[in-house]
Scaffold this active site. Structure first.
Site, mmCIF file in Angstrom:
data_model
loop_
_atom_site.group_PDB
_atom_site.id
_atom_site.type_symbol
_atom_site.label_atom_id
_atom_site.label_comp_id
_atom_site.label_asym_id
_atom_site.label_seq_id
_atom_site.Cartn_x
_atom_site.Cartn_y
_atom_site.Cartn_z
ATOM 1 C CG ASP A 137 36.923 36.671 39.665
ATOM 2 O OD1 ASP A 137 37.901 36.846 38.918
ATOM 3 O OD2 ASP A 137 36.859 37.162 40.814
ATOM 4 C CG HIS A 138 36.517 40.479 37.668
ATOM 5 N ND1 HIS A 138 36.006 41.512 38.412
ATOM 6 C CD2 HIS A 138 37.148 39.661 38.547
ATOM 7 C CE1 HIS A 138 36.331 41.340 39.697
ATOM 8 N NE2 HIS A 138 37.028 40.217 39.798
#
Ligand SMILES: [Zn+2]
Ligand SMILES: [Zn+2]
Length: 270
Positions: free
Chosen positions: A33-34
């Site tokens: 998610d990063h």
């Protein structure tokens, strides 16, 4: 840019962000998610014929992961990608240009992870246009006056700098701390920042899950903001289990009043 989750390029387009102005990307850690948005975004930049170098500041593993994808999908990129290794365990200066400095903030997460502190450098004071015109001060003198020099007229009269300029605005500091469990170790690094972004994945009702996954609750984010005497707190990174984020906001505000919800497509004043 700080972190690049899936869909980042779509949000940039929706906000009308000029992609050529993006020169540096700071990646906090290697959870999807990063960083899942990087390859798609870089590939799109290639199709848009970007030519400016793109710098990625991340842990060394990111280069190992991204290089094969770049070799397969982005062979003829019209620009260079330059990787800069960072050590997430250290609090150190990792980037500096004419206007800002960027420092790493070691965080506490399941994998090595760091936040980033952005610190503006002192700026030149502002000249007062009418006074400059009044004394007919030549343009070539202006940069020195902005840096604090007095002006001497042809008659030998000294015009002190404080009559020619107004002070520059306060230097702003912004800290980004995600993902992280509650960690008081970051407090001395982020002390007094103008704005803190701190993750608030859970609420207190999920305290056990929060500690197991090394995330923070909204209350914990607010505790950090309060103890570090920050001006403003933005929370974010909410678990999908919360449909109503106002409950997270209320939990944080009970501890630190100047908290706002981090929301997509929203611009925040620092
Ligand atoms: Zn994570
Ligand atoms: Zn995350």
């Amino acid at each position: 840019m700080i972190d690049c989750g899936e869909g980042t390029q779509i949000r940039m387009r929706q906000l009308g962000v000029k992609t050529v102005r993006l020169g540096h990307i700071f990646i906090s850690h290697l959870h999807g998610d990063h960083c899942f948005g990087l390859i798609g975004m870089i590939s799109s930049f290639g199709m848009l014929n970007r030519t400016a170098d793109l710098h990625i500041h991340a842990q060394p593993d990111l280069e190992k992961i991204l290089k094969p994808q770049l070799m397969y999908f982005c062979q003829d990129l019209p620009f260079e990608i330059i990787f800069h290794d960072i050590n997430p365990r250290k609090n150190e200066l990792i980037f500096e240009d004419r206007s800002i400095k960027v420092f790493t903030i070691p965080l506490k997460h399941r994998v090595p992870c760091c936040g980033f502190l952005f610190e503006e450098k002192p700026r030149d004071s502002h000249i007062i246009r009418e006074i400059i015109d009044f004394y007919n001060i030549p343009t070539w003198r202006i940069p020195k006056i902005k840096q604090g020099e007095d002006f001497i007229t042809e008659d030998g009269e000294i015009i002190p700098n404080n009559q020619l300029t107004t002070p520059a605005g306060k230097q702003k500091r912004f800290a980004y701390c995600s993902d992280t469990a509650y960690s008081e170790k970051i407090i001395p690094i982020i002390e007094g920042v103008d704005c803190l972004y701190h993750e608030a994945t859970f609420m207190e009702d999920e305290m056990t899950r929060s500690s197991q996954t090394e995330h923070s609750t909204a209350r914990q984010a607010a505790e950090i903001a309060k103890k570090a005497n920050v001006q403003k707190l933005i929370i974010g990174h909410y678990s999908a289990r919360y449909n109503n984020q106002n409950e997270l906001l209320a939990e944080a505000k009970a501890v630190f009043e100047n908290t706002v919800l981090g929301e997509d497509l929203t611009v925040y004043e620092i």
